[in-house]
Design a protein around this motif. Structure first.
Motif, PDB file in Angstrom:
ATOM      1  N   PRO A  70       1.005  -1.538   0.256  1.00  0.00           N
ATOM      2  CA  PRO A  70      -0.045   0.138   0.081  1.00  0.00           C
ATOM      3  C   PRO A  70       1.481   0.982  -0.284  1.00  0.00           C
ATOM      4  N   VAL A  71       0.636   2.021  -0.474  1.00  0.00           N
ATOM      5  CA  VAL A  71       1.212   3.530  -1.044  1.00  0.00           C
ATOM      6  C   VAL A  71       0.556   4.747  -0.333  1.00  0.00           C
ATOM      7  N   GLY A  72       1.417   4.876   1.130  1.00  0.00           N
ATOM      8  CA  GLY A  72       0.783   6.014   1.666  1.00  0.00           C
ATOM      9  C   GLY A  72       0.603   7.377   1.191  1.00  0.00           C
ATOM     10  N   ARG A  73      -0.691   8.338   1.539  1.00  0.00           N
ATOM     11  CA  ARG A  73      -0.920   9.653   1.578  1.00  0.00           C
ATOM     12  C   ARG A  73       0.443  10.623   1.394  1.00  0.00           C
ATOM     13  N   ALA A  74       1.305  10.728   2.423  1.00  0.00           N
ATOM     14  CA  ALA A  74       2.234  11.189   2.607  1.00  0.00           C
ATOM     15  C   ALA A  74       3.146  10.641   1.629  1.00  0.00           C
ATOM     16  N   GLU A  75       3.451   9.496   0.626  1.00  0.00           N
ATOM     17  CA  GLU A  75       4.762   9.391  -0.452  1.00  0.00           C
ATOM     18  C   GLU A  75       4.408  10.897  -1.184  1.00  0.00           C
ATOM     19  N   GLU A  76       5.701  10.823  -2.265  1.00  0.00           N
ATOM     20  CA  GLU A  76       5.522  11.393  -3.035  1.00  0.00           C
ATOM     21  C   GLU A  76       4.912  12.276  -4.565  1.00  0.00           C
ATOM     22  N   PRO A  77       3.942  12.323  -4.794  1.00  0.00           N
ATOM     23  CA  PRO A  77       3.638  12.465  -5.959  1.00  0.00           C
ATOM     24  C   PRO A  77       4.032  11.100  -7.046  1.00  0.00           C
ATOM     25  N   ASN A  78       5.233  11.532  -7.504  1.00  0.00           N
ATOM     26  CA  ASN A  78       5.864  11.151  -8.565  1.00  0.00           C
ATOM     27  C   ASN A  78       6.051  10.221  -8.121  1.00  0.00           C
ATOM     28  N   ARG A  79       6.662   9.298  -6.967  1.00  0.00           N
ATOM     29  CA  ARG A  79       6.323   8.003  -6.758  1.00  0.00           C
ATOM     30  C   ARG A  79       5.669   6.655  -7.031  1.00  0.00           C
ATOM     31  N   VAL A  80       4.464   7.604  -6.256  1.00  0.00           N
ATOM     32  CA  VAL A  80       3.007   7.288  -6.943  1.00  0.00           C
ATOM     33  C   VAL A  80       2.969   7.078  -7.901  1.00  0.00           C
ATOM     34  N   ASN A  81       3.715   7.549  -8.760  1.00  0.00           N
ATOM     35  CA  ASN A  81       3.233   7.746 -10.514  1.00  0.00           C
ATOM     36  C   ASN A  81       4.091   6.536 -10.556  1.00  0.00           C
ATOM     37  N   LEU A  82       5.256   6.734 -10.634  1.00  0.00           N
ATOM     38  CA  LEU A  82       6.748   5.747 -10.509  1.00  0.00           C
ATOM     39  C   LEU A  82       6.240   4.692 -10.588  1.00  0.00           C
ATOM     40  N   ILE A  83       5.151   3.484  -9.244  1.00  0.00           N
ATOM     41  CA  ILE A  83       4.678   2.716  -9.218  1.00  0.00           C
ATOM     42  C   ILE A  83       3.399   2.044  -9.786  1.00  0.00           C
ATOM     43  N   GLN A  84       3.260   2.867 -10.222  1.00  0.00           N
ATOM     44  CA  GLN A  84       1.251   2.779 -11.355  1.00  0.00           C
ATOM     45  C   GLN A  84       1.834   2.573 -12.634  1.00  0.00           C
ATOM     46  N   LEU A  85       3.114   3.191 -12.657  1.00  0.00           N
ATOM     47  CA  LEU A  85       3.784   2.836 -14.337  1.00  0.00           C
ATOM     48  C   LEU A  85       4.751   1.997 -14.226  1.00  0.00           C
ATOM     49  N   ARG A  86       5.066   1.390 -13.603  1.00  0.00           N
ATOM     50  CA  ARG A  86       5.875   0.282 -13.402  1.00  0.00           C
ATOM     51  C   ARG A  86       4.979  -1.102 -13.330  1.00  0.00           C
ATOM     52  N   ALA A  87       3.496  -1.010 -12.523  1.00  0.00           N
ATOM     53  CA  ALA A  87       2.722  -1.646 -12.616  1.00  0.00           C
ATOM     54  C   ALA A  87       1.811  -2.044 -14.101  1.00  0.00           C
ATOM     55  N   VAL A  88       1.790  -0.519 -15.094  1.00  0.00           N
ATOM     56  CA  VAL A  88       1.386  -1.086 -15.918  1.00  0.00           C
ATOM     57  C   VAL A  88       2.692  -1.508 -16.754  1.00  0.00           C
ATOM     58  N   LEU A  89       2.905  -1.330 -17.368  1.00  0.00           N
ATOM     59  CA  LEU A  89       4.645  -1.065 -17.486  1.00  0.00           C
ATOM     60  C   LEU A  89       5.166  -3.356 -17.583  1.00  0.00           C
ATOM     61  N   THR A  90       4.836  -3.749 -16.459  1.00  0.00           N
ATOM     62  CA  THR A  90       5.232  -5.023 -15.980  1.00  0.00           C
ATOM     63  C   THR A  90       4.176  -6.117 -16.502  1.00  0.00           C
ATOM     64  N   PRO A  91       4.979  -7.884 -17.474  1.00  0.00           N
ATOM     65  CA  PRO A  91       4.185  -8.342 -18.790  1.00  0.00           C
ATOM     66  C   PRO A  91       3.325  -8.968 -17.809  1.00  0.00           C
ATOM     67  N   ALA A  92       2.494  -9.025 -17.981  1.00  0.00           N
ATOM     68  CA  ALA A  92       1.494 -10.410 -17.247  1.00  0.00           C
ATOM     69  C   ALA A  92       2.436 -11.567 -17.296  1.00  0.00           C
TER      70      ALA A  92
END
Length: 133
Positions: A70-92
């Motif tokens: 889980p990503v906390g709300r205190a995380e910096e926005p760029n880190r949250v965006n990077l986590i989401q980008l990695r999830a999208v780019l990781t092949p199933a």
């Protein structure tokens, strides 16, 4: 895959603060089904989708090779965006065409785009059996 699925269901259930019985009730399945999934048993795609909806995650997130913490709300926005980008780019897991890579064939982007478009339509119409095929 089965142990990853079991671990992911358990992780998301605990993150949601639910017991196995509460998840079963929210998903409309029996507590034994949730128990079986968390112990690495086989599960139908429809059941997995019902569990994902009850946990408020995507079905793909339950099948991912590594469920995100889980990503906390205190995380910096760029880190949250990077986590989401990695999830999208990781092949199933299991969707890489080993034969095409071995032959060194150039990908047919037009056919790939059409296939992705078709799969997207099937996914959003809840036709998971067709998407898996």
């Amino acid at each position: 895959m089965a142990t990853e699925l079991a671990d992911n269901v358990r992780k998301y259930r605990r993150r949601a603060g639910m017991s196995q019985e509460e998840l079963a009730y929210a998903a409309g399945v029996s507590p034994g089904t949730v128990r079986k999934v968390e112990q690495g048993g086989t599960v139908r795609m429809e059941t997995l989708h019902a569990l994902a909806r009850a946990l408020r995650v995507t079905t793909g997130a339950l099948m991912a090779s590594d469920a995100p913490e889980p990503v906390g709300r205190a995380e910096e926005p760029n880190r949250v965006n990077l986590i989401q980008l990695r999830a999208v780019l990781t092949p199933a897991v299991g969707l890489v065409d080993q034969d095409a890579e071995a032959l060194g064939e150039e990908p047919n982007l037009r056919a790939f785009s059409r296939t992705v478009g078709d799969a997207r339509v099937l996914y959003f119409s809840d036709s998971y059996k067709s998407v898996a095929a």
